[in-house]
Design an enzyme around this catalytic site. Structure first.
Site, PDB file in Angstrom:
ATOM      1  NE  ARG A 159       2.908   2.821  -6.270  1.00  0.00           N
ATOM      2  CZ  ARG A 159       2.126   3.804  -6.667  1.00  0.00           C
ATOM      3  NH1 ARG A 159       2.353   5.047  -6.260  1.00  0.00           N
ATOM      4  NH2 ARG A 159       1.103   3.586  -7.482  1.00  0.00           N
ATOM      5  CG  ASP A 218      16.057 -14.552   4.854  1.00  0.00           C
ATOM      6  OD1 ASP A 218      17.096 -14.219   4.237  1.00  0.00           O
ATOM      7  OD2 ASP A 218      15.576 -13.861   5.774  1.00  0.00           O
TER       8      ASP A 218
END
Length: 438
Positions: free
Chosen positions: A99, A224
């Site tokens: 992770r 974005d």
């Protein structure tokens, strides 16, 4: 069942590749539509749109160096290990737990950073996972100024999730920078914009909004960039502090991975986001990182084809009397066409249009498509079509959708890289079906 399936695909194949299948033979209510004139106008509209220097080379080579592997593998291997051996307690070779870091993910993050002209790249399990991690950089009582026309998932997250953490969000028409300035408060810590917006293809002046944000300390701008990809737009070059992607779309381009990414030049923002990437845990699998890394290798090639086909479709639709309005920043009729030429290096395959009529005609059109697939998402090599009001933006209340221009006759196309003659043939036959009884 098998026989019916074979008959279906045979019929579809005949439709797509029948002899004499040419755009110049198509007829619309407005008359015949020639192909050669459209191609000339398309080439004219692409004059002066040059890619970023060395883009394709960077996509192929940055983060891919064989020397980083003992095997000298030319393609970065998929490292599926969840944990890594340490030479002594607390002494590792750069990786300790999957992770926290992974060799395959590292290769991808370096490549994405290069393509956005950034120092740092970070990958997440989805575009929304990336959005959540970025928003967690804020604290209770902080304020966000957001573009009002957004991907439906981002809108839903801001309104129904982030707001529960007592983060205040103001939704404004960021195409007018003055409205962004009016919405700013001393507690504004983040400005979130999409450009072009989803689904109405509005453009936001990144530099103007970034200049407003940077008038006060500790306020950063996130863009974005999903609709454009790194190939056509680099928001950091215009003063944005961070750029994010749903890699699911154009960056991967093969409709087989869910993933998100962020890139920045700001060391402090990178450190905060890197901590949250590990602390919150929205990390992608090594296999998915491998797939996106592979997808980036053809990004430059794919985006050129998406742009050519998207412009051709936009021009063809604009000339058709069965269409009320076409929204594509490459068209001179687009209200932000001049900004597009300053801010972007080209256009993707996204085309939005209003069909003449309402939801009935829109639904008939969508159900009649044969080459286009009626499905959510975008940016894959295949052509997709959807109804934003019913599908991707259904979570937004109708009154708000209407105020944003997301009407019942709005259709969003993600134009793929099939042969343009086949694409327009399909659009024409679906429009005929939608108005068959008119």
């Amino acid at each position: 069942m098998a026989k019916r399936a074979c008959n279906f695909f045979a019929k579809r194949r005949r439709m797509c590749f029948q002899k004499g299948f040419q755009v110049s033979h198509l007829k619309t209510r407005g008359g015949s539509v020639g192909h050669s004139s459209n191609v000339k106008r398309q080439h004219d509209s692409m004059d002066g749109l040059k890619p970023f220097p060395h883009f394709a080379t960077q996509a192929l080579h940055v983060g891919q160096e064989p020397e980083q592997w003992n095997s000298m593998a030319v393609v970065p291997p998929i490292s599926m290990a969840t944990t890594f051996k340490q030479s002594a307690p607390g002494k590792h070779a750069g990786f300790e737990y999957g992770r926290s870091g992974n060799p395959t993910r590292n290769s991808l993050e370096k490549c994405i950073a290069a393509l956005e002209n950034a120092k740092h790249g970070l990958c997440f399990s989805s575009g929304l996972g990336c959005t959540v991690a970025i928003t967690h950089m804020l604290s209770t009582g902080d304020h966000i100024v957001s573009m009002n026309d957004l991907y439906g998932g981002t809108n839903r997250y801001f309104r129904k999730v982030a707001s529960r953490m007592n983060i205040k969000i103001s939704f404004v028409d960021a195409t007018d920078p003055a409205k962004v300035a009016e919405a700013m408060t001393p507690m504004t810590k983040m400005i979130w914009i999409e450009t072009p917006t989803n689904p109405t293809m509005q453009l936001v002046d990144i530099k103007a909004v970034s200049d407003i944000a940077h008038r006060q300390s500790n306020c950063f701008v996130v863009v974005d960039n999903t609709f454009m990809s790194s190939y056509f737009q680099r928001p950091l070059d215009f003063g944005a502090d961070m750029v994010m992607h749903s890699l699911t779309k154009y960056m991967n381009g093969h409709t087989d991975v869910i993933m998100g990414a962020a890139a920045t030049n700001d060391d402090n923002l990178e450190q905060q986001l890197r901590f949250l990437q590990n602390a919150l845990g929205p990390v992608p699998s090594p296999f998915d990182c491998f797939l996106v890394n592979r997808g980036l290798k053809t990004l430059a090639v794919r985006m050129k084809e998406h742009m050519k086909n998207g412009l051709e479709v936009a021009r063809w639709l604009e000339a058709d009397s069965r269409v009320c309005k076409v929204l594509h920043p490459g068209l001179p009729s687009h209200p932000h066409h001049e900004l597009a030429k300053r801010q972007m290096r080209g256009y993707s395959g996204m085309v939005t249009f209003y069909i003449d009529g309402g939801e009935t005609e829109a639904s008939k059109f969508l159900k009649s498509l044969k080459l286009f697939t009626l499905a959510e998402s975008l940016g894959g090599f295949e052509s997709l079509a959807e109804h934003p009001g019913i599908m991707t933006h259904a979570s937004i209340v109708k009154e708000e959708r209407e105020s944003l221009g997301i009407h019942d006759n709005l259709i969003r196309l993600s134009v793929g890289i099939e042969d343009i003659e086949d694409i327009i043939e399909d659009l024409d036959q679906a429009l005929k079906a939608a108005f068959k009884d008119s």
